[in-house]
Design an enzyme around this catalytic site. Structure first.
Site, PDB file in Angstrom:
ATOM      1  N   GLU A   1       0.823  -1.218   0.000  1.00  0.00           N
ATOM      2  CA  GLU A   1       0.000   0.000   0.000  1.00  0.00           C
ATOM      3  C   GLU A   1       0.851   1.261   0.000  1.00  0.00           C
ATOM      4  O   GLU A   1       1.813   1.369   0.757  1.00  0.00           O
ATOM      5  CB  GLU A   1      -0.907  -0.011   1.239  1.00  0.00           C
ATOM      6  CG  GLU A   1      -2.290   0.510   0.944  1.00  0.00           C
ATOM      7  CD  GLU A   1      -2.973  -0.261  -0.161  1.00  0.00           C
ATOM      8  OE1 GLU A   1      -3.049   0.269  -1.294  1.00  0.00           O
ATOM      9  OE2 GLU A   1      -3.420  -1.385   0.074  1.00  0.00           O
TER      10      GLU A   1
ATOM     11  N   ASP B   1       3.543   2.251  -4.777  1.00  0.00           N
ATOM     12  CA  ASP B   1       3.726   2.283  -6.242  1.00  0.00           C
ATOM     13  C   ASP B   1       4.290   3.626  -6.681  1.00  0.00           C
ATOM     14  O   ASP B   1       5.195   3.693  -7.510  1.00  0.00           O
ATOM     15  CB  ASP B   1       2.445   1.925  -6.998  1.00  0.00           C
ATOM     16  CG  ASP B   1       1.252   2.819  -6.682  1.00  0.00           C
ATOM     17  OD1 ASP B   1       1.244   3.485  -5.618  1.00  0.00           O
ATOM     18  OD2 ASP B   1       0.298   2.845  -7.492  1.00  0.00           O
TER      19      ASP B   1
ATOM     20  N   GLY C   1     -11.903   2.284  -2.224  1.00  0.00           N
ATOM     21  CA  GLY C   1     -10.552   1.748  -2.299  1.00  0.00           C
ATOM     22  C   GLY C   1     -10.427   0.565  -3.243  1.00  0.00           C
ATOM     23  O   GLY C   1      -9.435  -0.150  -3.222  1.00  0.00           O
TER      24      GLY C   1
ATOM     25  N   SER D   1     -12.605   2.324  -8.416  1.00  0.00           N
ATOM     26  CA  SER D   1     -13.687   2.618  -9.369  1.00  0.00           C
ATOM     27  C   SER D   1     -13.292   3.765 -10.308  1.00  0.00           C
ATOM     28  O   SER D   1     -13.566   3.711 -11.515  1.00  0.00           O
ATOM     29  CB  SER D   1     -14.978   2.980  -8.630  1.00  0.00           C
ATOM     30  OG  SER D   1     -14.773   4.078  -7.763  1.00  0.00           O
TER      31      SER D   1
ATOM     32  N   ASP E   1      -3.212   0.897 -10.228  1.00  0.00           N
ATOM     33  CA  ASP E   1      -4.616   0.644 -10.540  1.00  0.00           C
ATOM     34  C   ASP E   1      -4.827   0.441 -12.039  1.00  0.00           C
ATOM     35  O   ASP E   1      -5.550  -0.461 -12.470  1.00  0.00           O
ATOM     36  CB  ASP E   1      -5.483   1.817 -10.050  1.00  0.00           C
ATOM     37  CG  ASP E   1      -5.330   2.059  -8.557  1.00  0.00           C
ATOM     38  OD1 ASP E   1      -4.772   1.183  -7.879  1.00  0.00           O
ATOM     39  OD2 ASP E   1      -5.756   3.113  -8.077  1.00  0.00           O
TER      40      ASP E   1
ATOM     41  N   LYS F   1     -10.231  10.145  -3.185  1.00  0.00           N
ATOM     42  CA  LYS F   1      -8.825  10.545  -3.035  1.00  0.00           C
ATOM     43  C   LYS F   1      -8.479  11.838  -3.760  1.00  0.00           C
ATOM     44  O   LYS F   1      -7.550  12.527  -3.380  1.00  0.00           O
ATOM     45  CB  LYS F   1      -7.879   9.412  -3.421  1.00  0.00           C
ATOM     46  CG  LYS F   1      -7.823   9.026  -4.866  1.00  0.00           C
ATOM     47  CD  LYS F   1      -6.896   7.829  -5.038  1.00  0.00           C
ATOM     48  CE  LYS F   1      -6.942   7.334  -6.469  1.00  0.00           C
ATOM     49  NZ  LYS F   1      -6.384   6.008  -6.629  1.00  0.00           N
TER      50      LYS F   1
END
Length: 447
Positions: A38, A41, A132, A135, A179, A223
């Site tokens: 988490e 990246d 989270g 989407s 993602d 976010k």
């Protein structure tokens, strides 16, 4: 696939009643759950996600005009129309259609096109928003693939992922690319180790005796609408620069914590010790950062800090670096355990997930009371490991549950978290579900 087929048929009917015509094709892009890794990246480190069955679907009809018409099957998301040749993305308002525009604009700019054909689009998503499970990135990826298909152009999955990762920044989110990468590179039946620079994906076979369960805390966190996320990105950048400076590297060229490790040629364990020796646990003020780097406050604000975090008064550099280096090590340990498959594999993987959550909660401070409570409940009722997944500050947890305990686990977690009298949300079946690794983005042509 039968459920997807039914959704496509329903989407076709709704499209026809909305636009008076039949879609020419459909695009699907999945959400994802990050099993471990988490907030690393964007620091240059590998992550370990899998695609989920929940997805974004878009029905599309290219039109002769140069108007882009967007509609959503969810009435909460209002229709939007704009010229395909004048895409404006408002960073101050993370409205649903802006994520579509990110993907559209990313492809348009990649090919250097000034004039684009218009299209009618109807979007249908069943990924819980702000949970989270990615989407928003699934919508960006879906829109990118829609635009590419309308243009009749070709790109590799890796190129598409890189373009969509870059274009999501139009909306002000400084993400790292996980993602978008898993949305395109996912394959059914396997999780993926996603590595960056260059982008590549390696299969990770998950244990057959365990199930991964997603539980939504029902606390929403968008976010792009908060500065939390972007402050963490900047704290990691500042930590990287201070570590580089103290170790005699050319700090002004360094942006990511991974670059410091690569330039020093040391292990992650050694980077944790260097962090311990170099940075102090007390928060840094902007003035102290300037003194450490030998720059002025003006230079810090104009050359390093992004515009949306100019007013931040403290930076927790030690804590953020400690999280990133330890989490990066956990990802590699997780993959190694999956490869070696020892008898106590599920227990070992669970322990890594628990350590990850503790680090997210205490060192990265991206959890919240409801998520912590949900993690505790999941562990109490049989999860070998449970942690927040996604950006945090709400959203979902992911738990590793022995297969034989799954029915009692689901029943007990449902009762303990979702049926409590003091909860003010309604339980939906997509709030708590078992999942398995799904496939990546696809185009379906109308027969």
């Amino acid at each position: 696939m039968p459920v997807l087929f039914d959704r496509l048929l329903k989407l076709k009917e709704m499209f026809n009643s909305k636009y008076g015509s039949i879609p020419k094709f459909y695009v699907r892009a999945p959400g994802r759950v990050n099993i471990i890794g988490e907030h690393i990246d964007y620091c240059g480190y590998s992550v370990l996600p899998m695609a989920i069955e929940q997805d974004m679907l878009i029905a599309v009809e290219p039109v002769k005009t140069q108007t882009l018409q967007l509609a959503n099957t969810n009435p909460l998301y209002l229709d939007f129309s704009t010229s395909a040749n004048n895409i404006q993305i408002d960073k101050t308002k993370p409205l649903w259609h802006n994520y579509f525009l990110c993907g559209f604009k990313g492809i348009q700019e990649h090919f250097g096109l000034s004039s684009l054909t218009g299209m009618n689009c109807l979007v249908d998503g069943n990924i819980p928003p702000s949970s989270g499970l990615s989407s928003s990135s699934a919508l960006v990826c879906c829109a990118g693939l829609v635009t590419l298909t309308v243009l009749g152009m070709n790109l590799s999955k890796v190129e598409l992922a890189e373009i969509c990762a870059k274009s999501e920044r139009y909306i002000g989110t400084e993400g790292g690319g996980m993602d978008q990468s898993i949305s395109f590179l996912a394959e059914e039946g396997t999780a993926k180790l996603i590595e960056f620079s260059p982008l590549r994906a390696t299969d990770v076979k998950l244990p057959s005796g365990a199930i991964f369960v997603i539980a939504n805390s029902c606390v929403e966190m968008n976010k792009a609408a908060t500065s939390h996320f972007n402050i963490r990105v900047m704290e990691c950048r500042l930590a990287a620069k201070l570590l580089a400076k103290y170790r005699g590297l050319q700090w002004d060229k360094v942006l990511r914590l991974e670059e410091v490790q690569a330039k020093l040629g040391v292990s992650l364990e050694e980077m944790l010790q260097i962090t311990e020796d170099t940075l102090h646990p007390e928060p840094y003020s902007p003035e102290e950062v300037c003194r450490c780097l030998g720059i002025s406050l003006q230079e810090l604000r104009t050359q390093i800090l992004s515009p949306n975090i100019q007013d931040v008064l403290t930076f927790k550099l030690y804590q953020r670096a400690k999280h990133v280096y330890s989490e990066a090590a956990r990802v590699l340990q997780f993959k190694k355990i999956c490869e070696e498959a020892p008898d106590n594999m599920v227990q070992l993987l669970g322990e890594l997930m628990n350590q990850s959550h503790a680090s997210c909660r205490d060192m990265y401070e991206c959890s919240c009371p409801e998520v912590d409570q949900l993690v505790d409940i999941c562990r109490k009722f049989g999860a070998q490991g449970s942690r927040l997944t996604g950006a945090g500050w709400g959203g979902c947890t992911v738990s590793i549950v022995p297969a034989d305990k799954l029915p009692s686990f689901l029943a007990n977690v449902h009762e303990a978290y979702y049926q409590r009298s003091d909860q003010d949300f309604t339980f939906e079946k997509q709030s708590l579900f078992a999942t398995k690794p799904g496939g990546g983005a696809l185009v379906f042509l109308e027969a």
